[in-house]
Scaffold this active site. Structure first.
Site, PDB file in Angstrom:
ATOM      1  N   LEU B  65       0.943  -1.133   0.550  1.00  0.00           N
ATOM      2  CA  LEU B  65       0.249   0.177  -0.097  1.00  0.00           C
ATOM      3  C   LEU B  65       1.010   1.574   0.212  1.00  0.00           C
ATOM      4  CD1 LEU B  65      -2.641   0.391   0.644  1.00  0.00           C
ATOM      5  CD2 LEU B  65      -2.477   0.938   3.227  1.00  0.00           C
ATOM      6  N   PRO B  66       1.967   1.662  -1.026  1.00  0.00           N
ATOM      7  CA  PRO B  66       2.921   2.585  -1.287  1.00  0.00           C
ATOM      8  C   PRO B  66       1.619   4.264  -1.448  1.00  0.00           C
ATOM      9  CG  PRO B  66       1.785   1.683  -3.298  1.00  0.00           C
ATOM     10  CD  PRO B  66       1.326   0.330  -2.721  1.00  0.00           C
ATOM     11  N   HIS B  67       2.381   5.380  -0.711  1.00  0.00           N
ATOM     12  CA  HIS B  67       1.736   6.289  -0.677  1.00  0.00           C
ATOM     13  C   HIS B  67       2.268   7.302  -0.030  1.00  0.00           C
ATOM     14  CE1 HIS B  67       1.386   4.215   3.600  1.00  0.00           C
ATOM     15  NE2 HIS B  67       1.127   5.459   4.010  1.00  0.00           N
ATOM     16  N   ALA B  68       1.731   8.622  -0.938  1.00  0.00           N
ATOM     17  CA  ALA B  68       2.606   9.651  -0.494  1.00  0.00           C
ATOM     18  C   ALA B  68       1.635  11.016   0.646  1.00  0.00           C
ATOM     19  CB  ALA B  68       3.927  10.059  -1.252  1.00  0.00           C
ATOM     20  N   LEU B 104      -1.961   4.724  -2.609  1.00  0.00           N
ATOM     21  CA  LEU B 104      -3.168   5.789  -2.623  1.00  0.00           C
ATOM     22  C   LEU B 104      -2.566   7.580  -2.382  1.00  0.00           C
ATOM     23  CD1 LEU B 104      -5.710   5.286  -0.220  1.00  0.00           C
ATOM     24  CD2 LEU B 104      -3.453   5.645   1.319  1.00  0.00           C
TER      25      LEU B 104
END
Lengths: 99, 148
Positions: B65-68, B104
């Site tokens: 679930l990569p996000h920034a 995300l």
């Protein structure tokens, strides 16, 4: 009232997943808002909080090793049964201690 | 925000071939850039976050679930989902290798909450996981997430 804190990197994604999982599990066991409160913290602010229980992943648990609270870890953030198995005994013990 | 606005056909794909975990994050980022959901720098930001905090972004067996941050170039709240043709390792000893990347893009702490609730409902369901792994088209993968 047991205070729980879900910890992740930024407080946007995985912390929210953990919070939702905790709430679903505790509500399913019949506990309500008088029994517990769950907050989300990113890892940089988590250390300044003072919950009864931190719940997080293994990586963040390492940096919470010396805090004065229970630190519980989960591997699969979507798995309510894992959250349940990790959380319930500790939660109910702390809830009873506070009564 | 409604789930079908967050997860859209344009930012879902199956059989995506990547070399490594950074390629997997970039592939999801590319879909979002092409869809006008994020600026190009968002992929770099997701990789920077993964390096900064470690492979905790692999939040379940095989699922990253990569996000920034919102200020890393998010234009509209979005959840991109890609299934890899060959799983890759992210360096998470519990949950590697990763076959599904759910990227995300959030604009604040609120707008994507319904999306995350839906993700939790879908990805916490063993039957849904089977459906996701078996999807052969992007439509099937999209339906697995929207019809829960």
């Amino acid at each position: 009232m047991v205070k729980l804190c879900a910890v992740c990197g930024m407080g946007l994604g995985s912390g929210l997943l953990v919070k939702m999982g905790i709430e679903r599990v505790l509500e399913r066991h019949g506990y309500g808002r008088n029994d517990f409160r769950v907050e989300i913290a990113d890892i940089s602010t988590a250390r300044s909080m003072s919950p009864d229980i931190f719940m997080t992943t293994a990586e963040f648990a390492k940096s919470l090793r010396d805090v004065n609270a229970e630190v519980l870890t989960v591997k699969n953030l979507f798995d309510e049964s894992e959250i349940e198995a990790t959380l319930m005994d500790v939660f109910e013990r702390i809830l009873n201690e506070k009564k | 925000m409604e789930i079908n606005k967050l997860i859209r056909k344009e930012i879902v794909d199956v059989n995506v071939a990547v070399e490594d975990w950074q390629g997997a994050i970039r592939a999801a980022g590319k879909l979002m850039v092409e869809d006008g959901a994020v600026e190009e720098r968002f992929s770099d930001a997701m990789i920077r976050v993964a390096k900064e905090f470690g492979p905790y972004i692999v939040v379940a067996p095989g699922i990253a679930l990569p996000h920034a941050r919102p200020e890393d170039g998010v234009i509209k709240p979005s959840i991109a989902i890609i299934r890899l043709s060959t799983p890759v390792n992210f360096g998470n000893e519990d949950n590697d290798p990763v076959y599904l990347v759910v990227a995300l893009a959030a604009i604040d702490n609120e707008q994507h909450i319904d999306g995350l609730k839906q993700l939790a409902k879908v990805l916490g369901n063993k039957d849904k996981i089977v459906e996701i792994k078996a999807a052969t088209t992007k439509e099937e993968l999209l339906n697995a997430f929207l019809n829960a």
